[in-house]
Design a protein around this motif. Structure first.
Motif, PDB file in Angstrom:
ATOM      1  N   GLY A   1       0.813  -1.214   0.000  1.00 44.21           N
ATOM      2  CA  GLY A   1       0.000   0.000   0.000  1.00 44.21           C
ATOM      3  C   GLY A   1       0.838   1.252   0.000  1.00 44.21           C
ATOM      4  O   GLY A   1       0.452   2.271   0.570  1.00 44.21           O
TER       5      GLY A   1
ATOM      6  N   TYR B   1      -7.806   7.299 -12.089  1.00 47.49           N
ATOM      7  CA  TYR B   1      -9.263   7.350 -12.120  1.00 47.49           C
ATOM      8  C   TYR B   1      -9.685   7.926 -13.464  1.00 47.49           C
ATOM      9  O   TYR B   1      -9.117   8.912 -13.933  1.00 47.49           O
TER      10      TYR B   1
ATOM     11  N   ALA C   1     -10.616  11.510 -13.621  1.00 48.22           N
ATOM     12  CA  ALA C   1      -9.445  12.385 -13.513  1.00 48.22           C
ATOM     13  C   ALA C   1      -8.672  12.388 -14.824  1.00 48.22           C
ATOM     14  O   ALA C   1      -8.235  13.444 -15.298  1.00 48.22           O
TER      15      ALA C   1
ATOM     16  N   PHE D   1       3.786   7.292 -11.308  1.00 51.89           N
ATOM     17  CA  PHE D   1       2.700   7.287 -12.289  1.00 51.89           C
ATOM     18  C   PHE D   1       3.206   7.561 -13.710  1.00 51.89           C
ATOM     19  O   PHE D   1       2.440   7.505 -14.646  1.00 51.89           O
TER      20      PHE D   1
ATOM     21  N   PHE E   1       3.473   6.398   4.804  1.00 54.46           N
ATOM     22  CA  PHE E   1       2.261   6.440   3.973  1.00 54.46           C
ATOM     23  C   PHE E   1       1.124   5.857   4.802  1.00 54.46           C
ATOM     24  O   PHE E   1       0.786   4.687   4.645  1.00 54.46           O
TER      25      PHE E   1
ATOM     26  N   GLY F   1      -6.586   0.841   2.627  1.00 55.25           N
ATOM     27  CA  GLY F   1      -5.895   0.207   1.513  1.00 55.25           C
ATOM     28  C   GLY F   1      -5.398   1.177   0.479  1.00 55.25           C
ATOM     29  O   GLY F   1      -4.722   0.809  -0.447  1.00 55.25           O
TER      30      GLY F   1
ATOM     31  N   ASN G   1      -3.181   4.534  -0.314  1.00 50.19           N
ATOM     32  CA  ASN G   1      -2.207   5.472   0.176  1.00 50.19           C
ATOM     33  C   ASN G   1      -2.758   6.874  -0.040  1.00 50.19           C
ATOM     34  O   ASN G   1      -3.140   7.221  -1.144  1.00 50.19           O
TER      35      ASN G   1
ATOM     36  N   SER H   1      -1.341   9.565  -0.271  1.00 47.07           N
ATOM     37  CA  SER H   1      -0.570  10.368  -1.216  1.00 47.07           C
ATOM     38  C   SER H   1      -0.915   9.963  -2.641  1.00 47.07           C
ATOM     39  O   SER H   1      -0.544  10.625  -3.593  1.00 47.07           O
ATOM     40  N   MET H   2      -1.620   8.844  -2.750  1.00 40.42           N
ATOM     41  CA  MET H   2      -2.019   8.419  -4.087  1.00 40.42           C
ATOM     42  C   MET H   2      -3.396   9.007  -4.383  1.00 40.42           C
ATOM     43  O   MET H   2      -4.337   8.801  -3.634  1.00 40.42           O
ATOM     44  N   GLU H   3      -3.481   9.716  -5.435  1.00 34.06           N
ATOM     45  CA  GLU H   3      -4.726  10.401  -5.751  1.00 34.06           C
ATOM     46  C   GLU H   3      -5.786   9.386  -6.154  1.00 34.06           C
ATOM     47  O   GLU H   3      -5.548   8.536  -7.002  1.00 34.06           O
ATOM     48  N   THR H   4      -6.945   9.459  -5.520  1.00 37.56           N
ATOM     49  CA  THR H   4      -7.999   8.509  -5.859  1.00 37.56           C
ATOM     50  C   THR H   4      -9.176   9.167  -6.570  1.00 37.56           C
ATOM     51  O   THR H   4      -9.970   8.487  -7.182  1.00 37.56           O
TER      52      THR H   4
ATOM     53  N   ARG I   1     -10.677  13.318  -8.131  1.00 35.60           N
ATOM     54  CA  ARG I   1     -10.487  14.767  -8.283  1.00 35.60           C
ATOM     55  C   ARG I   1     -11.836  15.443  -8.341  1.00 35.60           C
ATOM     56  O   ARG I   1     -12.769  14.901  -8.924  1.00 35.60           O
TER      57      ARG I   1
ATOM     58  N   TYR J   1     -13.654  18.969  -9.510  1.00 31.19           N
ATOM     59  CA  TYR J   1     -13.474  20.213 -10.251  1.00 31.19           C
ATOM     60  C   TYR J   1     -14.504  21.221  -9.749  1.00 31.19           C
ATOM     61  O   TYR J   1     -15.711  20.998  -9.896  1.00 31.19           O
TER      62      TYR J   1
ATOM     63  N   PRO K   1     -12.832   5.860  -1.263  1.00 34.09           N
ATOM     64  CA  PRO K   1     -12.701   5.418  -2.654  1.00 34.09           C
ATOM     65  C   PRO K   1     -11.292   4.917  -2.910  1.00 34.09           C
ATOM     66  O   PRO K   1     -10.352   5.451  -2.337  1.00 34.09           O
ATOM     67  N   PRO K   2     -11.070   3.904  -3.695  1.00 32.00           N
ATOM     68  CA  PRO K   2     -12.071   3.233  -4.521  1.00 32.00           C
ATOM     69  C   PRO K   2     -12.820   2.100  -3.820  1.00 32.00           C
ATOM     70  O   PRO K   2     -13.750   1.550  -4.388  1.00 32.00           O
TER      71      PRO K   2
ATOM     72  N   GLU L   1     -18.031  14.573  -9.215  1.00 33.33           N
ATOM     73  CA  GLU L   1     -16.867  14.930 -10.027  1.00 33.33           C
ATOM     74  C   GLU L   1     -16.742  16.448 -10.175  1.00 33.33           C
ATOM     75  O   GLU L   1     -15.644  16.986 -10.147  1.00 33.33           O
TER      76      GLU L   1
END
Lengths: 353, 248
Positions: free
Chosen positions: A44, A313, A316, A342, B31, B36, B38, B40-43, B45, B47, B149-150, B194
């Motif tokens: 993770g 995503y 995104a 990424f 982290f 499950g 992280n 710092s990991m974008e899940t 966004r 707007y 999420p997710p 979104e």
């Protein structure tokens, strides 16, 4: 001119051994990188945990040093292995040759300094140091800007990995190969008839069993990876869009050349840092729009030829016009607003899920 | 067992413990866990749009904002209670303020990733005492029962947090501008948000009723509407046409 065997530091058999170990180590490096990514996912973490497998890169150098027991064996294996990794498409480029050579030099240098070099503790110590060196060298070359504490954690993780995979399993494998008469060591026990004593091979102990299990898992995993994941022979200038889309298709860069944009982005990874630079490519959103993802799709996974992947995503990816695919000797994904993990090189497919 | 082997095994054990410790530190401290994912990991966004200005807010940035956590649930159009649990999220007003200022005659349009829209009035976003009692605060929830999420497939989601932890159809009816009410409270809670768009002076006309008027020989005579009490006189010179009359 004297061409007798004694004139040369390495005999033909030694060179063949070095060649075989370099080829194995170099070609399996992409597999180890893939395992590292899986480990990151399992733990993770976006990056870092993969250093737990860095000892597997040094395993081959320890084997060379332990089987040949000649100074320079690990260094030469490291150098050759670095070249193999470079030519099979290491994402680190030519730097991987330097990294691999330094690892070999550490092992050779360390073993030269000690009197009793053929011992488990010695292999563990220098295997660990060699594995840890990759983190330090990468920081020296790139200085990714990550906190010092984080770098120290990675050094400790790589050191531990070197002890476990290069030192312990390396020594266990050396002993196993020698006792099985697969290779001959200058220290192999020779009986009165002049044959190498191999009867002990059949006396199983946890040490040997661990080596057998380790090698079996490594070979089986590499086999699965080679058959199902690794795609070295796909056309690097062509990329596939598939999955939960109305219109799966293959594309080349020229198909979307009119939509080309230029963005400025900097790569910040765990060990790699690339300052802000301009990148020209096709927005991922344009390609996804052409594929028409279904309304239920939520993710797009960007796969590289070595099995590496990055998941975005879908919403995104569709709305972010600063995720682009550039082209050089293959497709490369530049994701401006994302960590370095990424950014994907040698992209071969985009899978909508 | 030989001395070297013992030392080697000791080093091995230390290495295994060290590796496990570092992995745990990476996992839980460098982290920190987030179901499950992280952080710092974008899940996802979001707007946030105000006219031509758009601010992109990532899941990571939202996780750094002040959050509200409370229990809630909501009724569907059949009055069944749905999705009871603990929601954590940020005020929609806080997100709006990232891009602009909302006035009392403005509205907020929230759009899901599949295009599903919902509109919220100023009072929904900045609830007064009455609205607070009925609907509570309106948040963009990014965690549901500790799941983000997710793993939480509905998130991020707009959720009302009334004090009684139950956002009923009746609550929704009383706190929703008539044109936007669709006999459901759950429908007001948008899944997979979104886009959040600030609409200035954008209230739609309230519900309309249709009145029928007849040809010109009835000129000046208000006749035959579906609701004569709401009828407004019109003058029609053409053959039979439909006219729309507002009910206020």
């Amino acid at each position: 001119m004297d061409y007798s065997a004694s004139s040369y530091h390495f005999r033909t058999r030694d060179l063949v051994t070095i060649g075989v170990l370099s080829a194995l180590g170099g070609s399996l490096s992409t597999f180890i990188g893939y395992l590292g990514q899986l480990l990151n996912t399992a733990i993770g973490t976006p990056f870092g945990a993969g250093q737990f497998l860095s000892g597997l890169h040094v395993f081959w150098l320890i084997l060379a040093a332990g089987l040949l027991r000649k100074s320079g064996a690990a260094s030469l294996t490291g150098l050759l292995k670095g070249f193999v990794e470079f030519f099979v498409g290491s994402t680190h480029g030519i730097v991987i040759i330097i990294i691999s050579l330094i690892q070999g030099l550490i092992i050779d240098g360390g073993l030269t300094l000690v009197r009793q070099r053929d011992s488990l503790p010695i292999y563990c110590i220098f295997g660990g140091l060699a594995a840890a060196s990759n983190v330090i060298v990468f920081q020296l070359l790139y200085f990714s800007g990550v906190p010092v504490v984080f770098v120290l954690l990675l050094v400790l993780l790589a050191l531990s990995s070197g002890v476990i995979f290069a030192g312990y399993f390396g020594k266990a494998t050396i002993d196993l190969l020698i006792s099985a008469n697969v290779v001959r060591s200058i220290h192999s026990q020779v009986d009165t008839n002049g044959t190498i004593a191999s009867s002990k091979f059949y006396q199983l102990n946890p040490y040997k069993v661990s080596a057998v299990v380790f090698l079996s898992v490594l070979a089986f995993g590499a086999g699965l990876y080679g058959v199902f994941i690794w795609r070295p022979f796909v056309n690097p200038l062509q990329c596939e869009v598939r999955g939960d889309v109305s219109q799966p298709f293959f594309f080349t860069y020229s198909m979307f050349a009119e939509s080309e944009v230029t963005i400025e982005a900097e790569l910040v990874g765990s060990v790699t840092y690339i300052p802000a630079a301009n990148y020209t490519g096709i927005p991922l959103s344009i390609i996804l729009a052409y594929a028409q993802p279904s309304s239920g799709a939520t993710k797009v996974v960007v796969f590289a030829s070595d099995g590496y992947s990055a998941t975005f995503y879908l919403s995104a990816a569709i709305n972010d016009h600063e995720i682009i695919l550039t082209i050089d000797d293959g497709f490369r994904l530049i994701a401006k607003n994302y960590p370095g993990s990424f950014w994907v090189e040698k992209v071969t497919s985009l899978v909508v899920e | 067992m030989q001395r070297d082997t013992k030392i080697g095994l000791a080093i091995l054990i230390i290495a295994i413990i060290s590796a496990a410790s570092v992995l745990m530190v990476l996992r839980f401290f460098v982290f920190p866990p987030n179901d499950g994912q992280n952080p710092s990991m974008e899940t996802f966004r979001i707007y946030v749009i105000d006219g031509s200005d758009t601010v992109t807010i990532t899941s990571t940035q939202i996780a750094d904002m002040s959050y509200i956590e409370a229990n809630s649930s909501f009724q569907n159009r059949y009055y069944n209670w749905r999705n009871p649990g603990t929601y954590r999220g940020v005020l929609i007003s806080a997100l709006i303020e990232q891009v602009g200022t909302m006035d009392s005659n403005d509205a907020v349009k929230v759009i899901a990733s599949d295009g599903y829209p919902q509109f919220y009035s100023y009072d929904n976003i900045y609830p007064n005492t009455t609205f607070l009692e009925l609907q509570g605060q309106l948040i963009l929830a990014y965690e549901y029962n500790g799941s983000a999420p997710p793993s939480w497939s509905d998130g991020p989601r707009t959720v009302f947090l009334p004090d009684d932890e139950a956002y009923s159809v009746d609550d929704a009816n009383k706190t929703t501008y008539p044109s936007w009410f669709d006999d459901t409270a759950g429908g007001r809670c948008v899944k997979n948000v979104e886009t959040i768009e600030l609409l200035h002076d954008a209230y739609p006309p309230p519900p309309q009723k249709i009145a029928l008027s007849f040809p010109q020989y009835y000129l000046g005579s208000p006749i035959n509407t579906f609701d004569s009490s709401l009828f407004i006189c019109t003058y029609v010179y053409s053959p039979m046409v439909f006219h729309i009359f507002q009910d206020e």
